[in-house]
Design a protein around this motif. Sequence first.
Motif, PDB file in Angstrom:
ATOM      1  N   GLY A  27      -0.712 106.464 -16.653  1.00  0.00           N
ATOM      2  CA  GLY A  27       0.512 107.236 -16.870  1.00  0.00           C
ATOM      3  C   GLY A  27       0.575 108.450 -15.961  1.00  0.00           C
ATOM      4  O   GLY A  27      -0.433 108.845 -15.353  1.00  0.00           O
ATOM      5  N   GLU A  28       1.756 109.036 -15.895  1.00  0.00           N
ATOM      6  CA  GLU A  28       1.960 110.204 -15.016  1.00  0.00           C
ATOM      7  C   GLU A  28       1.019 111.365 -15.350  1.00  0.00           C
ATOM      8  O   GLU A  28       0.588 112.099 -14.471  1.00  0.00           O
ATOM      9  N   ASP A  29       0.715 111.518 -16.658  1.00  0.00           N
ATOM     10  CA  ASP A  29      -0.130 112.646 -17.079  1.00  0.00           C
ATOM     11  C   ASP A  29      -1.576 112.221 -17.295  1.00  0.00           C
ATOM     12  O   ASP A  29      -2.368 112.945 -17.895  1.00  0.00           O
ATOM     13  N   GLN A  30      -1.921 111.024 -16.784  1.00  0.00           N
ATOM     14  CA  GLN A  30      -3.245 110.469 -17.044  1.00  0.00           C
ATOM     15  C   GLN A  30      -4.105 110.371 -15.792  1.00  0.00           C
ATOM     16  O   GLN A  30      -3.597 110.429 -14.666  1.00  0.00           O
ATOM     17  N   VAL A  31      -5.402 110.204 -16.037  1.00  0.00           N
ATOM     18  CA  VAL A  31      -6.337 109.848 -14.966  1.00  0.00           C
ATOM     19  C   VAL A  31      -6.991 108.523 -15.341  1.00  0.00           C
ATOM     20  O   VAL A  31      -7.141 108.204 -16.528  1.00  0.00           O
ATOM     21  N   LEU A  32      -7.333 107.734 -14.333  1.00  0.00           N
ATOM     22  CA  LEU A  32      -8.112 106.524 -14.552  1.00  0.00           C
ATOM     23  C   LEU A  32      -9.572 106.872 -14.286  1.00  0.00           C
ATOM     24  O   LEU A  32      -9.908 107.431 -13.238  1.00  0.00           O
ATOM     25  N   VAL A  33     -10.417 106.583 -15.268  1.00  0.00           N
ATOM     26  CA  VAL A  33     -11.837 106.929 -15.173  1.00  0.00           C
ATOM     27  C   VAL A  33     -12.673 105.652 -15.068  1.00  0.00           C
ATOM     28  O   VAL A  33     -12.487 104.721 -15.858  1.00  0.00           O
ATOM     29  N   ARG A  34     -13.548 105.611 -14.063  1.00  0.00           N
ATOM     30  CA  ARG A  34     -14.563 104.558 -14.033  1.00  0.00           C
ATOM     31  C   ARG A  34     -15.660 105.011 -14.978  1.00  0.00           C
ATOM     32  O   ARG A  34     -16.339 106.014 -14.743  1.00  0.00           O
ATOM     33  N   VAL A  35     -15.796 104.309 -16.090  1.00  0.00           N
ATOM     34  CA  VAL A  35     -16.666 104.755 -17.174  1.00  0.00           C
ATOM     35  C   VAL A  35     -18.134 104.522 -16.800  1.00  0.00           C
ATOM     36  O   VAL A  35     -18.524 103.423 -16.419  1.00  0.00           O
ATOM     37  N   ALA A  36     -18.923 105.574 -16.907  1.00  0.00           N
ATOM     38  CA  ALA A  36     -20.366 105.474 -16.638  1.00  0.00           C
ATOM     39  C   ALA A  36     -21.155 105.317 -17.936  1.00  0.00           C
ATOM     40  O   ALA A  36     -22.201 104.680 -17.963  1.00  0.00           O
ATOM     41  N   ALA A  37     -20.646 105.931 -19.003  1.00  0.00           N
ATOM     42  CA  ALA A  37     -21.313 105.865 -20.308  1.00  0.00           C
ATOM     43  C   ALA A  37     -20.262 106.058 -21.391  1.00  0.00           C
ATOM     44  O   ALA A  37     -19.250 106.726 -21.180  1.00  0.00           O
ATOM     45  N   ALA A  38     -20.518 105.455 -22.561  1.00  0.00           N
ATOM     46  CA  ALA A  38     -19.641 105.602 -23.720  1.00  0.00           C
ATOM     47  C   ALA A  38     -20.513 105.832 -24.943  1.00  0.00           C
ATOM     48  O   ALA A  38     -21.702 105.507 -24.941  1.00  0.00           O
ATOM     49  N   ALA A  39     -19.936 106.408 -25.993  1.00  0.00           N
ATOM     50  CA  ALA A  39     -20.696 106.612 -27.226  1.00  0.00           C
ATOM     51  C   ALA A  39     -19.948 105.983 -28.389  1.00  0.00           C
ATOM     52  O   ALA A  39     -18.720 105.869 -28.365  1.00  0.00           O
ATOM     53  N   LEU A  40     -20.719 105.575 -29.392  1.00  0.00           N
ATOM     54  CA  LEU A  40     -20.148 104.991 -30.596  1.00  0.00           C
ATOM     55  C   LEU A  40     -20.056 106.054 -31.687  1.00  0.00           C
ATOM     56  O   LEU A  40     -20.896 106.957 -31.762  1.00  0.00           O
ATOM     57  N   ASN A  41     -19.033 105.926 -32.524  1.00  0.00           N
ATOM     58  CA  ASN A  41     -18.838 106.839 -33.649  1.00  0.00           C
ATOM     59  C   ASN A  41     -18.552 106.027 -34.903  1.00  0.00           C
ATOM     60  O   ASN A  41     -18.013 104.914 -34.810  1.00  0.00           O
ATOM     61  N   PRO A  42     -18.877 106.579 -36.093  1.00  0.00           N
ATOM     62  CA  PRO A  42     -18.567 105.844 -37.325  1.00  0.00           C
ATOM     63  C   PRO A  42     -17.106 105.405 -37.410  1.00  0.00           C
ATOM     64  O   PRO A  42     -16.805 104.335 -37.946  1.00  0.00           O
ATOM     65  N   ALA A 126     -24.831 109.864 -19.775  1.00  0.00           N
ATOM     66  CA  ALA A 126     -25.164 109.384 -21.124  1.00  0.00           C
ATOM     67  C   ALA A 126     -25.125 110.536 -22.129  1.00  0.00           C
ATOM     68  O   ALA A 126     -24.581 110.395 -23.235  1.00  0.00           O
ATOM     69  N   GLN A 127     -25.686 111.665 -21.761  1.00  0.00           N
ATOM     70  CA  GLN A 127     -25.658 112.830 -22.659  1.00  0.00           C
ATOM     71  C   GLN A 127     -24.229 113.316 -22.871  1.00  0.00           C
ATOM     72  O   GLN A 127     -23.821 113.632 -23.992  1.00  0.00           O
ATOM     73  N   ALA A 128     -23.461 113.371 -21.799  1.00  0.00           N
ATOM     74  CA  ALA A 128     -22.084 113.864 -21.885  1.00  0.00           C
ATOM     75  C   ALA A 128     -21.218 112.949 -22.740  1.00  0.00           C
ATOM     76  O   ALA A 128     -20.383 113.417 -23.528  1.00  0.00           O
ATOM     77  N   ALA A 129     -21.411 111.636 -22.612  1.00  0.00           N
ATOM     78  CA  ALA A 129     -20.578 110.686 -23.358  1.00  0.00           C
ATOM     79  C   ALA A 129     -20.731 110.860 -24.863  1.00  0.00           C
ATOM     80  O   ALA A 129     -19.788 110.606 -25.625  1.00  0.00           O
ATOM     81  N   GLY A 130     -21.909 111.297 -25.302  1.00  0.00           N
ATOM     82  CA  GLY A 130     -22.144 111.454 -26.727  1.00  0.00           C
ATOM     83  C   GLY A 130     -21.545 112.707 -27.333  1.00  0.00           C
ATOM     84  O   GLY A 130     -21.554 112.880 -28.557  1.00  0.00           O
ATOM     85  N   LEU A 131     -20.987 113.570 -26.520  1.00  0.00           N
ATOM     86  CA  LEU A 131     -20.543 114.866 -27.035  1.00  0.00           C
ATOM     87  C   LEU A 131     -19.111 114.929 -27.585  1.00  0.00           C
ATOM     88  O   LEU A 131     -18.912 115.514 -28.650  1.00  0.00           O
ATOM     89  N   PRO A 132     -18.086 114.397 -26.898  1.00  0.00           N
ATOM     90  CA  PRO A 132     -16.717 114.845 -27.181  1.00  0.00           C
ATOM     91  C   PRO A 132     -16.271 114.782 -28.644  1.00  0.00           C
ATOM     92  O   PRO A 132     -15.934 115.819 -29.230  1.00  0.00           O
ATOM     93  N   LEU A 133     -16.231 113.612 -29.244  1.00  0.00           N
ATOM     94  CA  LEU A 133     -15.694 113.521 -30.603  1.00  0.00           C
ATOM     95  C   LEU A 133     -16.548 114.342 -31.571  1.00  0.00           C
ATOM     96  O   LEU A 133     -16.017 115.053 -32.431  1.00  0.00           O
TER      97      LEU A 133
END
Length: 309
Positions: A27-42, A126-133
Amino acid sequence: MKAWAYDEYGDAGVLKLDEAVSVPPVGEDQVLVRVAAAALNPVDSKRRMGKFKATDSPLPTVPGYDMAGIVVKVGGQVKNLKEGDEVYGHISEKVLEGPKQYGSLAEYTAVEEKLVAVKPKNIDFAQAAGLPLAIETAHEGLERAGFSAGKSILVLGGAGGVGSLVIQLAKQVFGASKVAATASTPKLELLKSLGADVAIDYTKENFEELPEKYDVVFDAVGQGDKAVKVVKEGGSVVVLTGAVAPPGFRFVVTSDGSVLTKLNPYLESGKVKPIVDPKGPFPFSQVVEAFSYLETGRATGKVVISPIP
């Protein structure tokens, strides 16, 4: 692109690795990210089980809220990010209401610029992916509870993804006078290393029977009925899951990249540390196993998937 997806609700067995998923449009207000790491949440598990299907995006779903990676394309209205930037964030502004159909358990994900931040230089993907949520949930819960310098807090589930960050933010960012937290016997030293003044072994004592009362109780495990017994008069109980009794309140985090930007200096100075469960990071091929582990409720810190793919 390669992505994990499910086309029906259910247990972790509904997840399938699909090698021919379309890269999401930007989208116009978006960026496309090549994902290096992701984290799981409940919440990923609850979503996959169909717990909020009335407000979910349509199936099939590529799950995942949390990610870290590299910007490879920017929309026309993007102001501050450029190709090549290393970013992290939680990609769905509202977790339960219309979360993105194409999430972070994929080679690429599209996300609004305002939901992500530049990754701190001193931590890996990997460390960064686990942080946001988790860190946004910890921060928003403390703010909503009116937590401030000089107050005391009890964290239920202090070794978990959110709890481990509540301890650190309460101490390092909000200036807590006293931090207590619960965990099982092998995790008590971790609580102390994160800044807890009092580490309570829930396998040996019932926190609600101890004499101490706290200005805020942050319940990350679903013990709201007991949490209200140890809060001071006029205090608050933040409840992430399970039943809520006054003065407890429950909230669902709103994704906000500006919170990550605000907290980046604490991460860069080492005052706040990301905790990745030592069983991980799990490789991209083991997403089903990673979910099964997360769903035991015994993870320490965050369950992370890296590298992707």
